[in-house]
Design a protein around this motif. Structure first.
Motif, PDB file in Angstrom:
ATOM      1  N   LEU A 249       1.259   2.618  -2.058  1.00  0.00           N
ATOM      2  CA  LEU A 249       0.662   1.128  -2.505  1.00  0.00           C
ATOM      3  C   LEU A 249      -0.068   0.621  -1.376  1.00  0.00           C
ATOM      4  CD1 LEU A 249       1.298  -0.564  -5.147  1.00  0.00           C
ATOM      5  CD2 LEU A 249       3.258  -1.479  -4.013  1.00  0.00           C
ATOM      6  N   ALA A 250       0.629   0.483  -0.298  1.00  0.00           N
ATOM      7  CA  ALA A 250      -0.034  -0.210   0.900  1.00  0.00           C
ATOM      8  C   ALA A 250      -1.331   0.399   1.445  1.00  0.00           C
ATOM      9  CB  ALA A 250       0.913  -0.359   1.970  1.00  0.00           C
ATOM     10  N   GLU A 251      -1.233   1.782   1.215  1.00  0.00           N
ATOM     11  CA  GLU A 251      -2.680   2.483   1.756  1.00  0.00           C
ATOM     12  C   GLU A 251      -3.649   2.210   0.827  1.00  0.00           C
ATOM     13  OE1 GLU A 251      -1.757   6.809   2.097  1.00  0.00           O
ATOM     14  OE2 GLU A 251      -3.748   7.104   3.176  1.00  0.00           O
ATOM     15  N   ALA A 252      -3.401   2.182  -0.455  1.00  0.00           N
ATOM     16  CA  ALA A 252      -4.416   1.880  -1.667  1.00  0.00           C
ATOM     17  C   ALA A 252      -4.910   0.676  -1.330  1.00  0.00           C
ATOM     18  CB  ALA A 252      -3.898   2.189  -2.928  1.00  0.00           C
ATOM     19  N   ALA A 253      -4.115  -0.278  -0.810  1.00  0.00           N
ATOM     20  CA  ALA A 253      -4.562  -1.648  -0.690  1.00  0.00           C
ATOM     21  C   ALA A 253      -5.216  -1.880   0.594  1.00  0.00           C
ATOM     22  CB  ALA A 253      -3.172  -2.652  -0.876  1.00  0.00           C
ATOM     23  N   ALA A 259       1.892   8.403   8.654  1.00  0.00           N
ATOM     24  CA  ALA A 259       3.127   9.068   8.137  1.00  0.00           C
ATOM     25  C   ALA A 259       4.528   8.462   8.438  1.00  0.00           C
ATOM     26  CB  ALA A 259       3.242  10.401   8.611  1.00  0.00           C
ATOM     27  N   ALA A 260       4.505   7.670   9.418  1.00  0.00           N
ATOM     28  CA  ALA A 260       5.621   6.981   9.822  1.00  0.00           C
ATOM     29  C   ALA A 260       6.151   5.595   8.935  1.00  0.00           C
ATOM     30  CB  ALA A 260       5.505   6.731  11.377  1.00  0.00           C
ATOM     31  N   GLY A 261       4.965   5.280   8.377  1.00  0.00           N
ATOM     32  CA  GLY A 261       5.216   4.107   7.380  1.00  0.00           C
ATOM     33  C   GLY A 261       4.196   2.974   7.598  1.00  0.00           C
ATOM     34  N   ILE A 262       4.385   2.052   6.982  1.00  0.00           N
ATOM     35  CA  ILE A 262       3.236   0.797   7.231  1.00  0.00           C
ATOM     36  C   ILE A 262       3.346   0.212   8.632  1.00  0.00           C
ATOM     37  CG2 ILE A 262       2.593  -1.421   6.110  1.00  0.00           C
ATOM     38  CD1 ILE A 262       4.173  -0.634   3.327  1.00  0.00           C
ATOM     39  N   HIS A 263       2.174   0.046   9.151  1.00  0.00           N
ATOM     40  CA  HIS A 263       2.454  -0.493  10.484  1.00  0.00           C
ATOM     41  C   HIS A 263       2.495  -1.989  10.551  1.00  0.00           C
ATOM     42  CE1 HIS A 263       0.021   3.301  12.197  1.00  0.00           C
ATOM     43  NE2 HIS A 263       0.822   3.415  11.565  1.00  0.00           N
ATOM     44  N   ASP A 265       3.642  -5.434  13.389  1.00  0.00           N
ATOM     45  CA  ASP A 265       4.103  -5.784  14.622  1.00  0.00           C
ATOM     46  C   ASP A 265       5.384  -6.163  14.605  1.00  0.00           C
ATOM     47  OD1 ASP A 265       4.159  -8.355  13.583  1.00  0.00           O
ATOM     48  OD2 ASP A 265       2.316  -9.031  14.264  1.00  0.00           O
ATOM     49  N   ARG A 266       6.075  -6.949  15.574  1.00  0.00           N
ATOM     50  CA  ARG A 266       7.440  -7.447  15.613  1.00  0.00           C
ATOM     51  C   ARG A 266       7.751  -8.457  14.829  1.00  0.00           C
ATOM     52  NH1 ARG A 266      10.638  -5.661  20.878  1.00  0.00           N
ATOM     53  NH2 ARG A 266       9.407  -3.817  21.396  1.00  0.00           N
ATOM     54  N   LEU A 267       6.819  -9.080  14.203  1.00  0.00           N
ATOM     55  CA  LEU A 267       6.916 -10.032  13.240  1.00  0.00           C
ATOM     56  C   LEU A 267       6.970  -9.643  12.010  1.00  0.00           C
ATOM     57  CD1 LEU A 267       4.710 -13.019  14.635  1.00  0.00           C
ATOM     58  CD2 LEU A 267       7.226 -12.870  14.682  1.00  0.00           C
ATOM     59  N   LEU A 268       6.919  -8.265  11.904  1.00  0.00           N
ATOM     60  CA  LEU A 268       6.868  -7.414  10.609  1.00  0.00           C
ATOM     61  C   LEU A 268       5.687  -7.692   9.566  1.00  0.00           C
ATOM     62  CD1 LEU A 268       9.478  -5.778  10.364  1.00  0.00           C
ATOM     63  CD2 LEU A 268      10.110  -7.807  11.018  1.00  0.00           C
ATOM     64  N   ALA A 269       4.430  -8.204  10.422  1.00  0.00           N
ATOM     65  CA  ALA A 269       3.325  -8.462   9.886  1.00  0.00           C
ATOM     66  C   ALA A 269       2.361  -7.202   9.834  1.00  0.00           C
ATOM     67  CB  ALA A 269       2.524  -9.581  10.579  1.00  0.00           C
ATOM     68  N   THR A 270       1.880  -7.044   8.531  1.00  0.00           N
ATOM     69  CA  THR A 270       1.222  -6.031   8.451  1.00  0.00           C
ATOM     70  C   THR A 270      -0.457  -6.322   8.816  1.00  0.00           C
ATOM     71  OG1 THR A 270       0.167  -6.286   5.930  1.00  0.00           O
ATOM     72  CG2 THR A 270       2.442  -4.978   6.212  1.00  0.00           C
ATOM     73  N   SER A 271      -1.058  -5.241   8.612  1.00  0.00           N
ATOM     74  CA  SER A 271      -2.724  -5.609   8.914  1.00  0.00           C
ATOM     75  C   SER A 271      -3.471  -6.341   7.956  1.00  0.00           C
ATOM     76  CB  SER A 271      -3.430  -4.172   8.977  1.00  0.00           C
ATOM     77  OG  SER A 271      -3.386  -3.532   7.972  1.00  0.00           O
ATOM     78  N   ALA A 272      -2.689  -6.785   6.885  1.00  0.00           N
ATOM     79  CA  ALA A 272      -3.244  -7.637   5.996  1.00  0.00           C
ATOM     80  C   ALA A 272      -2.633  -9.076   6.048  1.00  0.00           C
ATOM     81  CB  ALA A 272      -3.238  -7.059   4.331  1.00  0.00           C
ATOM     82  N   PRO A 273      -3.511 -10.247   5.958  1.00  0.00           N
ATOM     83  CA  PRO A 273      -2.841 -11.643   6.116  1.00  0.00           C
ATOM     84  C   PRO A 273      -1.959 -11.903   5.099  1.00  0.00           C
ATOM     85  CG  PRO A 273      -5.268 -11.536   6.267  1.00  0.00           C
ATOM     86  CD  PRO A 273      -4.761  -9.984   5.783  1.00  0.00           C
ATOM     87  N   VAL A 284       7.758  -0.445  12.693  1.00  0.00           N
ATOM     88  CA  VAL A 284       7.714  -1.461  13.464  1.00  0.00           C
ATOM     89  C   VAL A 284       7.379  -1.345  14.904  1.00  0.00           C
ATOM     90  CG1 VAL A 284       8.863  -3.676  14.243  1.00  0.00           C
ATOM     91  CG2 VAL A 284       9.662  -2.508  12.139  1.00  0.00           C
ATOM     92  N   ASP A 285       6.199  -1.679  15.364  1.00  0.00           N
ATOM     93  CA  ASP A 285       5.750  -1.559  16.784  1.00  0.00           C
ATOM     94  C   ASP A 285       5.965  -0.339  17.112  1.00  0.00           C
ATOM     95  OD1 ASP A 285       4.664  -2.491  19.213  1.00  0.00           O
ATOM     96  OD2 ASP A 285       6.403  -3.238  19.885  1.00  0.00           O
ATOM     97  N   GLY A 286       5.726   1.097  16.210  1.00  0.00           N
ATOM     98  CA  GLY A 286       5.668   2.247  16.557  1.00  0.00           C
ATOM     99  C   GLY A 286       6.898   2.908  16.198  1.00  0.00           C
ATOM    100  N   VAL A 287       7.763   2.323  15.790  1.00  0.00           N
ATOM    101  CA  VAL A 287       9.309   2.768  15.618  1.00  0.00           C
ATOM    102  C   VAL A 287       9.591   2.714  14.076  1.00  0.00           C
ATOM    103  CG1 VAL A 287      11.740   2.463  15.867  1.00  0.00           C
ATOM    104  CG2 VAL A 287      10.255   2.178  17.760  1.00  0.00           C
ATOM    105  N   ASN A 288       9.750   3.664  13.295  1.00  0.00           N
ATOM    106  CA  ASN A 288      10.635   3.615  12.116  1.00  0.00           C
ATOM    107  C   ASN A 288      12.027   4.155  12.217  1.00  0.00           C
ATOM    108  OD1 ASN A 288      11.366   4.231   9.343  1.00  0.00           O
ATOM    109  ND2 ASN A 288       9.429   4.841   8.542  1.00  0.00           N
ATOM    110  N   ALA A 289      12.743   3.334  12.011  1.00  0.00           N
ATOM    111  CA  ALA A 289      14.060   3.614  12.064  1.00  0.00           C
ATOM    112  C   ALA A 289      14.861   3.544  10.584  1.00  0.00           C
ATOM    113  CB  ALA A 289      15.063   2.555  12.732  1.00  0.00           C
TER     114      ALA A 289
END
Ligand SMILES: Cc1cc2nc3c(=O)[nH]c(=O)nc-3n(C[C@H](O)[C@H](O)[C@H](O)COP(=O)(O)OP(=O)(O)OC[C@H]3O[C@@H](n4cnc5c(N)ncnc54)[C@H](O)[C@@H]3O)c2cc1C
Length: 386
Positions: A249-253, A259-263, A265-273, A284-289
């Motif tokens: 869903l995120a990729e299509a948007a 493969a590790a997830g929706i990227h 930052d540490r505020l959990l903000a994606t690349s879309a406003p 999150v900041d390179g970590v998918n836990a």
């Protein structure tokens, strides 16, 4: 005026965020949209229910109506978000278009099947990653009306927990995996072997070190072919072969994903406003836990951010408790391969310390009575997102 918030997903991430947000802000309009029935349940309990004979209805703390009521939210169940238009801040739900102010993607992860499942085995080869799956698996076991022969493919956390739980629930369990010992990502080999021995002593059959070549049906049996020419025959097959973040869903948007997830930052903000991501789907900041503790830390931090105080998430060192009562396991796997493992113990009671080249503790694994060292060692270990 604060923009209305929309959360997609009613797993522990989506509902956890709503709960945290309501403790800070009782009024903000929130819509929660979920493809499932919106029951509030703790997913880790799914792999503990068979030993206790728990029917699915006992696993849900409350249903979607009660969630909506107690958390002052509009909850839309059995509703799949099919597309996100980030330019117009609109969701596509079938023909319906729904505007959002801010959006949180908590769409979780989906089980992977590494080989095709023949149609003839429909209903006999299953995965259990949500309460609906648990219902279906529980019903399939009940229909047999006798202890089932269950083959579990995959010896990670989910496979091992179900293996232990189903065995304790009276079923005949075979654990199949290509690795030579259980929990290969959480335990160094000697500790994994100790868990395997505890399983075998309790009556479980282990088919380790062998890959699956395919699945077939013979009458009412499911047959798993192995790469050494042998096969495993079972009434039911449970696939526990890993999870993949649901990023489509995120990729299509047009959001940044891998493969590790929706990227984020540490505020959990994606690349879309105005769009955040949380839980199994977020990297999150390179970590998918894909565990509860980081998800809860994320929910708490994001709630504060959404309530107006930007709060970067921190994970701290969090040990994973594997629910295998036949041999208790705690693990804090090192973020990178250790220079050495220092292993002490015997007869199932092991401490394994992962050390860096310069002798620093960078992770640990504990089994049996040694699990009591988890607090002391976690204090000394590094945080993954400090
Ligand atoms: C058997 C098992 C045992 C576990 N045990 C432990 C444990 O002991 N300790 C631990 O730390 N972790 C454990 N975990 C992992 C932990 O449970 C997960 O990390 C956590 O539950 C993930 O929650 P989530 O909300 O991110 O995802 P999910 O629970 O997968 O929720 C995703 C939600 O998104 C919805 N959704 C997805 N796509 C759409 C769409 N397009 N439109 C609308 N809705 C959508 C789904 O319907 C669902 O409601 C376990 C996992 C399993 C499977």
């Amino acid at each position: 005026m604060i923009a209305p918030l929309t959360i997609i997903g009613s797993g522990m991430a989506g509902l956890g965020l709503l709960r945290q947000l309501r403790s800070l802000d009782a009024e903000r309009p929130v819509t929660l949209i979920t493809a499932d029935d919106g029951d509030d349940y703790s997913k880790p309990l799914l792999s503990t229910g068979f030993a206790k004979g728990l029917p699915p209805e006992r696993l849900a703390a409350r249903d979607a109506l009660a969630v909506a009521d107690s958390m002052n939210a509009l909850v839309r169940t059995h509703t799949r978000v099919e597309a996100i238009d980030t330019a117009t801040r609109t969701l596509h739900l079938g023909k319906e278009r729904l505007a959002y102010g801010e959006l949180v993607l908590a769409t979780g992860a989906t089980p992977m099947a590494p080989f095709p499942v023949p149609e003839a085995l429909a209903g006999r080869v299953m995965t259990v990653n949500n309460l609906g799956d648990y219902r279906a698996f529980h019903a399939a076991l009940s229909r047999l009306g006798r202890p089932a022969r269950v083959a579990i493919v995959g010896a990670g956390l989910v496979g091992c927990e179900f293996a232990n739980d189903l065995l304790a629930g009276g079923h005949r369990v075979t654990l199949v995996a290509p690795e030579t010992a259980p929990l290969p990502r959480l335990l160094p080999e000697p500790l994994g072997r100790a868990l395997g021995e505890a399983f075998q002593e309790a009556g479980m059959a282990l088919c380790l070190g062998r890959g699956v070549t395919g699945l077939g049906a013979e009458g009412s049996d499911a047959v798993i072919g192995l790469d050494d020419g042998e096969s495993v025959v079972a009434d039911l097959v449970l696939l526990a072969t890993g999870l993949r973040p649901r990023t489509a869903l995120a990729e299509a948007a047009g959001l940044e994903v891998s493969a590790a997830g929706i990227h984020t930052d540490r505020l959990l903000a994606t690349s879309a406003p105005g769009v955040h991501a949380l839980g199994d789907v977020a990297c999150v900041d390179g970590v998918n836990a894909m565990y509860v503790q980081p998800l809860q830390a994320g929910a708490k931090a994001l709630a504060r951010t959404l309530a107006g105080t930007p709060a970067p998430v921190r994970y701290g060192p969090w040990p994973v408790l594997v629910k295998t009562p036949l041999l208790p396991v705690v693990s804090l796997p090192p973020a990178s391969p250790p220079a050495r493992w220092r292993i002490e113990g015997e007869a199932g009671d092991f401490s394994a310390l992962a050390e860096s080249e310069d002798g620093r503790l960078i992770g640990f694994a504990l089994t049996g009575s040694c699990v009591r060292r988890k607090v002391e060692l976690a204090r000394a270990a590094p945080a993954l997102l400090g």
